[in-house]
Design a protein around this motif. Structure first.
Motif, PDB file in Angstrom:
ATOM      1  N   GLN A 186       1.944  -6.946  -5.556  1.00 10.43           N
ATOM      2  CA  GLN A 186       0.830  -7.877  -5.299  1.00 10.43           C
ATOM      3  C   GLN A 186       1.084  -9.206  -6.010  1.00 10.43           C
ATOM      4  O   GLN A 186       0.844 -10.271  -5.444  1.00 10.43           O
ATOM      5  CB  GLN A 186      -0.495  -7.264  -5.745  1.00 10.43           C
TER       6      GLN A 186
ATOM      7  N   GLU B 269       0.812  -1.221   0.000  1.00 10.73           N
ATOM      8  CA  GLU B 269       0.000   0.000   0.000  1.00 10.73           C
ATOM      9  C   GLU B 269       0.844   1.269   0.000  1.00 10.73           C
ATOM     10  O   GLU B 269       0.440   2.281  -0.548  1.00 10.73           O
ATOM     11  CB  GLU B 269      -0.945   0.001   1.213  1.00 10.73           C
ATOM     12  N   GLN B 270       2.035   1.213   0.604  1.00 14.45           N
ATOM     13  CA  GLN B 270       2.908   2.383   0.672  1.00 14.45           C
ATOM     14  C   GLN B 270       3.694   2.603  -0.622  1.00 14.45           C
ATOM     15  O   GLN B 270       4.255   3.675  -0.823  1.00 14.45           O
ATOM     16  CB  GLN B 270       3.888   2.229   1.833  1.00 14.45           C
TER      17      GLN B 270
ATOM     18  N   ARG C 211      13.565   1.903  -7.202  1.00 12.65           N
ATOM     19  CA  ARG C 211      12.580   0.838  -7.404  1.00 12.65           C
ATOM     20  C   ARG C 211      13.180  -0.530  -7.067  1.00 12.65           C
ATOM     21  O   ARG C 211      12.549  -1.334  -6.400  1.00 12.65           O
ATOM     22  CB  ARG C 211      12.071   0.856  -8.847  1.00 12.65           C
TER      23      ARG C 211
ATOM     24  N   PRO D 271       4.623   3.237  -4.602  1.00 12.67           N
ATOM     25  CA  PRO D 271       4.032   4.036  -5.676  1.00 12.67           C
ATOM     26  C   PRO D 271       3.074   3.172  -6.498  1.00 12.67           C
ATOM     27  O   PRO D 271       3.244   1.953  -6.594  1.00 12.67           O
ATOM     28  CB  PRO D 271       5.240   4.460  -6.521  1.00 12.67           C
ATOM     29  N   ILE D 272       2.115   3.796  -7.100  1.00 12.02           N
ATOM     30  CA  ILE D 272       1.060   3.073  -7.808  1.00 12.02           C
ATOM     31  C   ILE D 272       1.612   2.121  -8.868  1.00 12.02           C
ATOM     32  O   ILE D 272       1.092   1.023  -9.047  1.00 12.02           O
ATOM     33  CB  ILE D 272       0.024   4.048  -8.412  1.00 12.02           C
ATOM     34  N   GLN D 273       2.693   2.522  -9.578  1.00 11.83           N
ATOM     35  CA  GLN D 273       3.224   1.654 -10.625  1.00 11.83           C
ATOM     36  C   GLN D 273       3.819   0.364 -10.064  1.00 11.83           C
ATOM     37  O   GLN D 273       3.971  -0.618 -10.789  1.00 11.83           O
ATOM     38  CB  GLN D 273       4.248   2.376 -11.518  1.00 11.83           C
ATOM     39  N   ASP D 274       4.152   0.329  -8.770  1.00 14.19           N
ATOM     40  CA  ASP D 274       4.720  -0.885  -8.176  1.00 14.19           C
ATOM     41  C   ASP D 274       3.689  -1.744  -7.444  1.00 14.19           C
ATOM     42  O   ASP D 274       3.985  -2.896  -7.131  1.00 14.19           O
ATOM     43  CB  ASP D 274       5.838  -0.530  -7.195  1.00 14.19           C
ATOM     44  N   ARG D 275       2.543  -1.213  -7.163  1.00 16.03           N
ATOM     45  CA  ARG D 275       1.564  -1.986  -6.375  1.00 16.03           C
ATOM     46  C   ARG D 275       1.174  -3.286  -7.058  1.00 16.03           C
ATOM     47  O   ARG D 275       1.117  -4.336  -6.419  1.00 16.03           O
ATOM     48  CB  ARG D 275       0.322  -1.145  -6.091  1.00 16.03           C
ATOM     49  N   ASP D 276       0.907  -3.232  -8.358  1.00 15.81           N
ATOM     50  CA  ASP D 276       0.530  -4.452  -9.074  1.00 15.81           C
ATOM     51  C   ASP D 276       1.654  -5.477  -9.022  1.00 15.81           C
ATOM     52  O   ASP D 276       1.423  -6.653  -8.755  1.00 15.81           O
ATOM     53  CB  ASP D 276       0.165  -4.133 -10.525  1.00 15.81           C
TER      54      ASP D 276
END
Length: 195
Positions: free
Chosen positions: A20, A9-10, A48, A12-17
């Motif tokens: 997961q 959750e913390q 990253r 960046p959006i590009q790494d969340r997928d």
């Protein structure tokens, strides 16, 4: 919420997928490792790759029974290739007559042997920042992956480059294109790919 869910959750959006997907991988890590399945992660610059490597280490340290793994920065890998191909051979002529050269050679041999053993024997090798700039680096990477592939040992390879960039960089150190085909082919065959 578990700690690894909090890490996702913390991010960046590009790494969340990606995190997961990696979380699902680590939920079944014993099965994945038995199959020799790893990851090839492109576009993983310094920040990253550090975030992804931290997530990997977190998931592996919480796993029971323990999984053997080795996180190796590319700088250390490239240094190992240099010591093996340039440093140690340059000491050979002086080894027989110079005690200092013999001590340096023996130390380099022990460190290189220990590093090589870890790279080839751990359940999971995590290589961070893959960016070959010398032929010897591409050769050692290819040899390492070939050996791990033959033993069905999983590898996670992270590079700051996109596929075309990595291919072009390997083409510079190997105009015949052998290493790109071999490295990408093995990683694609045995792992998941992310950008």
């Amino acid at each position: 919420m578990t700690e690894h869910e909090s890490l996702i959750e913390q991010a960046p959006i590009q790494d969340r997928d990606l995190l997961q997907r990696m979380s699902l991988y680590f939920d079944a890590v014993e099965h994945r490792l038995r199959l020799g399945e790893g990851w090839l992660i492109f576009n993983a610059g310094h920040r990253r790759s550090r975030r992804i490597a931290g997530f990997i280490q977190h998931r592996l340290t919480e796993h029971h029974p323990p999984v053997s793994y080795f996180v190796m920065p590319w700088r250390d890998f490239a240094l190992s290739a240099f010591v093996t191909d340039v440093g140690m051979p340059s000491l050979v002529p002086a080894v027989a007559t110079d005690d200092r050269a013999r001590a340096e050679f023996d130390l380099a041999a022990r460190v290189t042997s220990s590093t090589w053993t870890r790279m080839l024997s751990t359940d999971l090798l995590v290589m961070v920042g893959c960016k070959p700039t010398e032929r010897r680096e591409a050769e050692l990477l290819d040899r390492t992956l070939a050996n791990r592939h033959s033993q069905r040992l999983a590898t996670i390879l992270m590079t700051p480059d996109m596929p075309g960039q990595l291919e072009a960089e390997l083409q510079i150190v190997d105009p015949n294109g052998r290493y790109w085909d071999s490295i990408f082919g093995r990683m694609y065959e045995t792992g998941l790919v992310a950008m």
